[in-house]
Design a protein around this motif. Structure first.
Motif, PDB file in Angstrom:
ATOM      1  N   THR A 374       0.803  -1.225   0.000  1.00  0.00           N
ATOM      2  CA  THR A 374       0.000   0.000   0.000  1.00  0.00           C
ATOM      3  C   THR A 374       0.834   1.274   0.000  1.00  0.00           C
ATOM      4  O   THR A 374       0.623   2.154  -0.848  1.00  0.00           O
ATOM      5  CB  THR A 374      -0.985  -0.002   1.184  1.00  0.00           C
ATOM      6  N   CYS A 395     -10.387  -5.164  -6.053  1.00  0.00           N
ATOM      7  CA  CYS A 395     -10.357  -5.887  -4.783  1.00  0.00           C
ATOM      8  C   CYS A 395     -11.034  -7.236  -4.987  1.00  0.00           C
ATOM      9  O   CYS A 395     -12.116  -7.331  -5.579  1.00  0.00           O
ATOM     10  CB  CYS A 395     -11.080  -5.080  -3.706  1.00  0.00           C
ATOM     11  N   ILE A 409      -9.893   1.148   1.613  1.00  0.00           N
ATOM     12  CA  ILE A 409      -9.571   2.240   0.687  1.00  0.00           C
ATOM     13  C   ILE A 409      -9.705   3.590   1.381  1.00  0.00           C
ATOM     14  O   ILE A 409      -8.815   4.451   1.289  1.00  0.00           O
ATOM     15  CB  ILE A 409     -10.480   2.169  -0.559  1.00  0.00           C
ATOM     16  N   ASN A 419     -10.954   2.535  -8.189  1.00  0.00           N
ATOM     17  CA  ASN A 419     -11.130   1.379  -7.305  1.00  0.00           C
ATOM     18  C   ASN A 419     -12.402   0.637  -7.683  1.00  0.00           C
ATOM     19  O   ASN A 419     -13.473   1.251  -7.834  1.00  0.00           O
ATOM     20  CB  ASN A 419     -11.204   1.838  -5.846  1.00  0.00           C
TER      21      ASN A 419
END
Length: 482
Positions: A374, A395, A409, A419
């Motif tokens: 990340t 994801c 997130i 995303n």
């Protein structure tokens, strides 16, 4: 009175005499004598590809004396008498017609020559190795002098001396081969024959290229790669993989071509079988990005075509299925299409993204490796978002568990890029991208062809300068017009 032997009696005697000779040479008997060796055990192993399988652990029949014998012959190859407990060894050759001899060495002086009784082939090979080492030492000394010498007259003298020494080595090497040209010893000596490269014309680069490819094309001229005695030698393995890794340009097409050349020269015996399996496994598990394309080539062209009948049917089926999954993900292929959804449920397709470079980032919130990635992804995005690239994040959680994605997130401030989730598994993107293990990163060009894959998040910043030059991206900090 003169005793006469009748013809029938004479024939019987000759038969018995010949039979006794044959019986005496059936199987093998290797006696190993090691001075200054206290252990009661000695391990007998042999070379095989780049491994050293153990054959037996021998018990001393007298101090420092060990015997390995059987009515069955040993496979020809290079063998190791491994001393305990330090695993130092004495090596020797076993050939098809040379399996009854004595090996003698000194544990306190292992670098001294080994002594052999009743083994002409070992005598030949050891004599050659001693001679070659001395000659190569002289050549290295001359080479060192050449590197340091600046006087042109002296350099010319040293070059002439070097060439003369090399010519003598080449001539003498052939003399050792001629002593037993069909022996394994001769084959091992042939391993050291260097290709004589002719003179080429052209620019400096053209001449270098012509020399390089001439050497590659003639690298195996002196060897019979199908000789099964060479399977049990590390020398052949080293030569084959030097050819594949050093003499072959490291692009997929060239590697595939070189592998095909090697395997063709090995068909159809044991060398083909074991080298095919080793090459397949080597490229299936390679740490180098994109080498799975070589694995796919090998499976498609050998295993899928029935050339590996020794493979279990279930194992073959698993291999073919693995290749079926990998094939669409090879570098240069169009990325598989996937339709995902944003947090508000709005649909978005990977191919909807209009960007010169798209980073496809597949992850899950409770994955420790993803968590470690990340901060690298965030730093990369902040530095390079102005180039026009886009990150398309998927994801892998489904159903109600996608809430964990959105929470992660928000909690890590990852809202700057795209995303997405596949809440109802309609796109099957985890299967399509073999993302059962995360994180998974693919770098796609403007047409969504796969440029790179399986890179780590921390590698992205190293890769980007090259992509900026080749994929028409703006440099970091450039203002992108909408």
């Amino acid at each position: 009175m003169i005793n006469k032997i009748g013809k029938s009696t004479f024939g019987v005697l000759i038969y018995l005499l010949l039979s006794s000779v044959v019986v005496a040479q059936i199987g093998h008997k290797i006696e190993i004598n090691v001075k200054n060796y206290a252990s009661q055990e000695l391990v007998l192993a042999h070379e095989f590809l780049n491994r050293y399988p153990v054959i037996d652990t021998l018990e001393a029949i007298a101090p420092g004396t060990f015997v390995h014998e059987s009515t069955e012959p040993l496979p020809a190859g290079v063998y190791l008498a491994v001393l305990q407990p330090e695993n130092e060894f004495i090596s020797f050759i076993v050939d098809i017609d040379d399996q009854h001899f004595t090996v003698s060495g000194d544990a306190a002086q292992l670098y001294n020559p080994t002594h052999f009784e009743n083994s002409m082939y070992n005598d030949i090979y050891q004599s050659y190795v001693q001679y070659s080492n001395e000659s190569v030492s002289r050549l290295n000394d001359l080479n060192d002098q050449l590197r340091k010498e600046i006087d042109e007259t002296t350099r010319a003298y040293l070059m002439k001396k070097f060439s003369g020494e090399l010519e003598v080595l080449t001539t003498d090497r052939q003399k050792y081969i001629d002593k037993a040209p069909k022996s394994l010893a001769a084959q091992l000596i042939r391993m050291e024959i260097e290709t004589v490269v002719p003179t080429f014309e052209g620019s400096e680069q053209e001449v270098l290229n012509q020399k390089f490819f001439f050497r590659k094309d003639h690298y195996f001229d002196h060897l019979n790669l199908a000789d099964e005695r060479l399977l049990n030698t590390e020398s052949l393995f080293n030569k084959v993989f030097y050819f594949l890794e050093q003499l072959t340009p490291q692009n997929i097409a060239s590697i595939n071509e070189s592998i095909d050349e090697v395997l063709l020269k090995m068909k159809p015996g044991k060398n083909f079988k074991y080298y095919l399996d080793h090459i397949m496994l080597e490229y299936a598990s390679s740490d180098y990005i994109g080498m799975d394309a070589v694995y796919v080539h090998v499976v498609d062209n050998y295993y899928a075509k029935g050339m590996a009948d020794w493979v279990d049917k279930n194992d073959l089926a698993e291999m073919l299925e693995d290749v079926r999954k990998r094939r669409p993900l090879l570098m240069g292929k169009p990325a598989p299409k996937i339709d995902m959804e944003l947090e508000d449920g709005a649909p978005i397709a990977l191919y909807d993204v209009d960007a010169p470079i798209t980073i496809l980032y597949l992850w899950q919130p409770n994955c420790s490796h993803c968590k470690a990635s990340t901060p690298h992804m965030k730093a990369f995005w902040e530095k390079y978002k102005s180039t026009g690239l886009q990150i398309f994040s998927g994801c892998t959680k489904v159903g109600a568990k996608t809430d964990d994605c959105w929470a992660y997130i928000k909690g890590n401030d990852l809202g700057g890029w795209i995303n997405t989730v596949d809440k109802d598994l309609s796109s099957r993107f985890v299967q399509k991208y073999m993302a059962e293990k995360t994180p998974k990163i693919f770098i796609l060009d403007a047409d969504k062809k796969i440029i790179l894959k399986d890179v780590d998040a921390e590698q992205l910043e190293e890769i980007m300068p090259v992509l900026i030059e080749t994929e028409r991206l703006a440099k970091p900090g450039t203002v992108i017009k909408s």
